[in-house]
Scaffold this motif. Structure first.
Motif, mmCIF file in Angstrom:
data_model
loop_
_atom_site.group_PDB
_atom_site.id
_atom_site.type_symbol
_atom_site.label_atom_id
_atom_site.label_comp_id
_atom_site.label_asym_id
_atom_site.label_seq_id
_atom_site.Cartn_x
_atom_site.Cartn_y
_atom_site.Cartn_z
ATOM 1 N N ASP A 120 0.834 -1.207 0.000
ATOM 2 C CA ASP A 120 0.000 0.000 0.000
ATOM 3 C C ASP A 120 0.865 1.251 0.000
ATOM 4 O OD1 ASP A 120 -2.257 -1.546 -0.009
ATOM 5 O OD2 ASP A 120 -2.691 -1.326 2.122
ATOM 6 N N TYR A 121 1.961 1.201 0.745
ATOM 7 C CA TYR A 121 2.863 2.352 0.805
ATOM 8 C C TYR A 121 3.513 2.589 -0.559
ATOM 9 C CZ TYR A 121 5.797 5.756 3.207
ATOM 10 O OH TYR A 121 6.394 6.926 3.624
ATOM 11 N N GLN A 122 3.825 1.511 -1.261
ATOM 12 C CA GLN A 122 4.366 1.641 -2.619
ATOM 13 C C GLN A 122 3.408 2.402 -3.517
ATOM 14 O OE1 GLN A 122 4.995 -2.633 -3.285
ATOM 15 N NE2 GLN A 122 7.103 -2.178 -3.859
ATOM 16 N N LEU A 123 2.136 2.075 -3.440
ATOM 17 C CA LEU A 123 1.139 2.720 -4.286
ATOM 18 C C LEU A 123 0.953 4.184 -3.916
ATOM 19 C CD1 LEU A 123 -1.534 -0.147 -4.425
ATOM 20 C CD2 LEU A 123 0.112 0.510 -6.209
ATOM 21 N N ARG A 124 1.004 4.481 -2.630
ATOM 22 C CA ARG A 124 0.775 5.856 -2.177
ATOM 23 C C ARG A 124 2.000 6.752 -2.363
ATOM 24 N NH1 ARG A 124 0.316 6.244 2.924
ATOM 25 N NH2 ARG A 124 0.530 4.073 3.615
ATOM 26 N N HIS A 125 3.179 6.143 -2.484
ATOM 27 C CA HIS A 125 4.410 6.932 -2.614
ATOM 28 C C HIS A 125 5.260 6.378 -3.758
ATOM 29 C CE1 HIS A 125 3.702 9.172 1.114
ATOM 30 N NE2 HIS A 125 3.295 8.029 1.627
ATOM 31 N N PRO A 126 4.819 6.576 -4.977
ATOM 32 C CA PRO A 126 5.580 6.063 -6.130
ATOM 33 C C PRO A 126 6.942 6.730 -6.274
ATOM 34 C CG PRO A 126 3.813 7.517 -6.850
ATOM 35 C CD PRO A 126 3.595 7.285 -5.382
ATOM 36 N N GLU A 127 7.135 7.880 -5.619
ATOM 37 C CA GLU A 127 8.427 8.560 -5.714
ATOM 38 C C GLU A 127 9.524 7.821 -4.951
ATOM 39 O OE1 GLU A 127 6.364 10.460 -2.100
ATOM 40 O OE2 GLU A 127 5.872 9.455 -3.977
ATOM 41 N N MET A 128 9.151 6.914 -4.057
ATOM 42 C CA MET A 128 10.142 6.131 -3.306
ATOM 43 C C MET A 128 10.438 4.833 -4.046
ATOM 44 S SD MET A 128 9.962 4.432 0.536
ATOM 45 C CE MET A 128 10.469 5.863 1.483
ATOM 46 N N ASP A 129 11.708 4.552 -4.222
ATOM 47 C CA ASP A 129 12.135 3.283 -4.817
ATOM 48 C C ASP A 129 12.042 2.217 -3.721
ATOM 49 O OD1 ASP A 129 13.251 1.150 -6.096
ATOM 50 O OD2 ASP A 129 15.149 2.131 -6.590
ATOM 51 N N LEU A 130 10.880 1.601 -3.619
ATOM 52 C CA LEU A 130 10.587 0.659 -2.534
ATOM 53 C C LEU A 130 10.199 -0.694 -3.106
ATOM 54 C CD1 LEU A 130 9.879 -0.136 0.416
ATOM 55 C CD2 LEU A 130 7.650 0.972 0.051
ATOM 56 N N ARG A 131 10.855 -1.727 -2.615
ATOM 57 C CA ARG A 131 10.533 -3.089 -3.031
ATOM 58 C C ARG A 131 10.457 -3.992 -1.811
ATOM 59 N NH1 ARG A 131 15.484 -3.899 -6.576
ATOM 60 N NH2 ARG A 131 16.059 -1.906 -5.648
ATOM 61 N N ILE A 132 9.627 -5.002 -1.904
ATOM 62 C CA ILE A 132 9.506 -5.971 -0.833
ATOM 63 C C ILE A 132 10.035 -7.314 -1.330
ATOM 64 C CG2 ILE A 132 7.096 -6.505 -1.452
ATOM 65 C CD1 ILE A 132 6.628 -7.004 1.577
ATOM 66 N N VAL A 133 10.886 -7.914 -0.516
ATOM 67 C CA VAL A 133 11.461 -9.225 -0.832
ATOM 68 C C VAL A 133 10.919 -10.194 0.208
ATOM 69 C CG1 VAL A 133 13.573 -10.548 -1.171
ATOM 70 C CG2 VAL A 133 13.542 -8.081 -1.683
ATOM 71 N N ARG A 134 9.997 -11.056 -0.202
ATOM 72 C CA ARG A 134 9.303 -11.919 0.745
ATOM 73 C C ARG A 134 9.891 -13.328 0.754
ATOM 74 N NH1 ARG A 134 4.999 -12.596 3.949
ATOM 75 N NH2 ARG A 134 3.928 -14.598 3.935
ATOM 76 N N MET A 135 10.168 -13.818 1.963
ATOM 77 C CA MET A 135 10.631 -15.189 2.134
ATOM 78 C C MET A 135 9.411 -16.130 2.198
ATOM 79 S SD MET A 135 13.820 -14.424 2.348
ATOM 80 C CE MET A 135 13.642 -12.781 1.625
ATOM 81 N N LYS A 136 9.515 -17.292 1.587
ATOM 82 C CA LYS A 136 8.411 -18.251 1.603
ATOM 83 C C LYS A 136 8.227 -18.894 2.969
ATOM 84 C CE LYS A 136 8.729 -19.372 -3.322
ATOM 85 N NZ LYS A 136 8.923 -20.459 -4.319
ATOM 86 N N LYS A 137 9.326 -18.990 3.720
ATOM 87 C CA LYS A 137 9.253 -19.517 5.074
ATOM 88 C C LYS A 137 10.191 -18.708 5.961
ATOM 89 C CE LYS A 137 12.830 -23.067 4.429
ATOM 90 N NZ LYS A 137 13.146 -24.493 4.587
ATOM 91 N N ASN A 138 10.015 -18.836 7.263
ATOM 92 C CA ASN A 138 10.835 -18.092 8.207
ATOM 93 C C ASN A 138 12.254 -18.643 8.180
ATOM 94 O OD1 ASN A 138 12.017 -16.916 10.498
ATOM 95 N ND2 ASN A 138 10.044 -16.749 11.518
ATOM 96 N N VAL A 139 13.179 -17.865 7.615
ATOM 97 C CA VAL A 139 14.562 -18.330 7.462
ATOM 98 C C VAL A 139 15.510 -17.683 8.455
ATOM 99 C CG1 VAL A 139 14.254 -18.865 5.022
ATOM 100 C CG2 VAL A 139 15.031 -16.577 5.696
ATOM 101 N N GLY A 140 15.026 -16.717 9.230
ATOM 102 C CA GLY A 140 15.883 -16.015 10.164
ATOM 103 C C GLY A 140 16.290 -14.657 9.646
ATOM 104 N N LYS A 141 16.617 -13.762 10.565
ATOM 105 C CA LYS A 141 16.902 -12.380 10.195
ATOM 106 C C LYS A 141 18.108 -12.256 9.278
ATOM 107 C CE LYS A 141 17.498 -7.830 12.364
ATOM 108 N NZ LYS A 141 17.577 -7.114 13.660
ATOM 109 N N GLY A 142 19.221 -12.912 9.641
ATOM 110 C CA GLY A 142 20.417 -12.818 8.815
ATOM 111 C C GLY A 142 20.207 -13.350 7.417
ATOM 112 N N ALA A 143 19.552 -14.502 7.306
ATOM 113 C CA ALA A 143 19.305 -15.104 5.993
ATOM 114 C C ALA A 143 18.362 -14.245 5.160
ATOM 115 C CB ALA A 143 18.738 -16.507 6.157
ATOM 116 N N ALA A 144 17.364 -13.634 5.794
ATOM 117 C CA ALA A 144 16.437 -12.765 5.061
ATOM 118 C C ALA A 144 17.158 -11.530 4.525
ATOM 119 C CB ALA A 144 15.279 -12.357 5.975
ATOM 120 N N LEU A 145 18.030 -10.946 5.345
ATOM 121 C CA LEU A 145 18.807 -9.792 4.896
ATOM 122 C C LEU A 145 19.742 -10.192 3.754
ATOM 123 C CD1 LEU A 145 19.672 -8.191 8.359
ATOM 124 C CD2 LEU A 145 18.197 -7.204 6.602
ATOM 125 N N ASN A 146 20.344 -11.363 3.851
ATOM 126 C CA ASN A 146 21.238 -11.838 2.786
ATOM 127 C C ASN A 146 20.496 -11.997 1.464
ATOM 128 O OD1 ASN A 146 23.518 -11.916 4.380
ATOM 129 N ND2 ASN A 146 23.321 -14.095 4.878
#
Length: 445
Positions: A120-146
């Motif tokens: 929703d934030y992407q749609l409301r603020h197209p001026e921001m280069d915003l992307r979401i990278v979704r993990m299919k399962k909980n892999v942990g914080k470090g692995a998600a950042l990687n």
């Protein structure tokens, strides 16, 4: 030597150690403040031309095939069930004075509305280069950042944020200015606790203020190796060199900074940026505090053991202050945190039993005076905030005593799980604590 005398001298030794360290932190912080004023007063200190937003127009490819945009900063946010706070974090980035920014939200299989709120934030603020990278399962914080950084990041620099944190408008710009020094590999931010009026909130705020002031000394001595995950910034080429985060400790952020330091801190320096201001939520309950400090302590000890080769190491890659002062003191501090609550408790009993309160009063006066000095010398506090915190300062001694008891419990739990300190299993899950989700405002200066 009887037990009572042994405990007395143990308490005296711990107290002397604290006093010496407070003195070093105070002197070092003052020298850092002078250096910072001179640095900002120099006409030549500004973002190099290659880092300016207008230069972030073309991508260059590294030998490993990753696109890299000069001047672009990738802000990566680790998120797991953060619907209460994620929009607030994105809003703080949107208000940044530095405009050449891309934002990656590493959504680690959230089961709430985190993903929908980001879209929703992407749609409301197209001026921001915003992307979401979704993990299919909980892999942990470090692995998600990687996953987010390896596959999607294009920035020349990377700033990491927790989903419950916000940055000051000039934080990114100020962080970039430190990279004018080609030996700087990473910058630790000045992380503050969002205002709380509870005893727990005040405790965490005092602790952060004093702890981060000590980083001024470590930065001057070039012996910093502990960098948190809130608003820290790194060169992307350095992150690629160390292959990003390891996932075998409970504190992936400390693991990353220690891994960079292990390359040799004479060439790859970590510095503290007092003007890189961010705020984060404190935990809301003492139970949550106990869980948090156990995780921090366990992960810290894991990394101290993992990188123990840096202690007393004569290699020219490392500064002497790191190998002969910072690393040994980090190990010793774990021991003092283990024994100091016991020593203090017996010292109180001994003083009352012998009608000699001078020992306790001296310790109380030292802690209170140092807390007051820390408040009054903080360049990021308004006069109103300083006045309010000074009123709370007389309680600091008792609050820190509570914190030491929490640390003692954490240390005992670490001992009970000692095997995992050396044989480090892969960490592949995480759970965010309860969030307050209150609206926080952080000024430009």
């Amino acid at each position: 030597m009887d037990f009572a005398l042994l405990v007395f001298w143990l308490f005296a030794g711990v107290s002397i150690l604290y006093v010496v360290h407070f003195g070093l932190y105070l002197a070092g912080a003052n020298f850092y403040d002078v250096w910072q004023q001179r640095r900002k007063g120099m006409k030549g200190v500004r973002l190099p031309a290659a880092y300016q937003p207008e230069c972030a127009v073309t991508a260059t490819w590294t030998r490993k095939g990753f696109p890299e945009v000069p001047g672009l900063v990738t802000v990566v946010i680790a998120a797991h069930n953060e619907e209460a706070v994620i929009v607030r974090t994105l809003e703080s980035i949107l208000r940044s004075t530095y405009r050449s920014v891309e934002v990656l939200v590493a959504d680690d299989a959230s089961g709430d509305l985190t993903g929908r709120l980001v879209r929703d934030y992407q749609l409301r603020h197209p001026e921001m280069d915003l992307r979401i990278v979704r993990m299919k399962k909980n892999v942990g914080k470090g692995a998600a950042l990687n996953a987010a950084l390896r596959r999607h990041a294009r920035g020349q620099f990377v700033m990491t944020l927790d989903a419950d944190s916000i940055i000051r408008r000039d934080a990114i710009e100020n962080a970039l200015s430190y990279f004018e020094d080609p030996q700087v590999a990473g910058v630790a931010a000045n992380v503050q606790i969002m205002e709380e009026t509870t005893a727990l909130g005040i405790l965490q705020r005092f602790e952060h203020m004093i702890g981060y002031r000590s980083k001024k000394l470590y930065s001057l001595l070039n012996c910093e190796f502990v960098v948190g995950g809130v608003a820290s910034m790194y060169r992307m080429r350095v992150l690629r060199k160390v292959d990003f985060y390891d996932t075998d400790t409970l504190t992936e952020d400390i693991g990353l900074s220690a891994k960079i330091t292990n390359l040799g801190n004479r060439r790859f320096r970590l510095v503290y940026g007092a003007d890189v201001v961010a705020k984060t939520e404190g935990v809301l309950t003492f139970r949550a505090l106990a869980k948090q400090r156990y995780r921090w302590k366990y992960g810290s000890i894991q990394n101290l053991i993992k990188y123990r080769a840096m202690t007393l190491n004569s290699s020219r890659r490392y500064s002497r202050t790191l190998t002969y002062y910072r690393m040994p003191m980090a190990l010793l501090s774990e021991f003092t945190l283990l024994v100091s609550p016991l020593a203090w408790t017996y010292a109180i009993y001994w003083s009352l039993a012998n009608y000699t309160p001078a020992l306790i009063l001296g310790a109380y006066a030292t802690i209170t005076a140092y807390t007051l000095l820390t408040i009054l010398m903080d360049e990021n506090l308004s006069p109103r905030e300083q006045t309010r915190l000074c009123m709370y300062a007389p309680t600091a001694y008792f609050l820190f005593y509570i914190m030491d008891l929490v640390q003692l419990v954490a240390a005992v739990r670490c001992i009970a799980r000692a095997r995992g300190l050396v044989r480090r299993p892969e960490v592949n899950t995480w759970k965010s604590p309860q969030r307050a989700g209150s609206v926080a405002v952080i000024s430009h200066g």
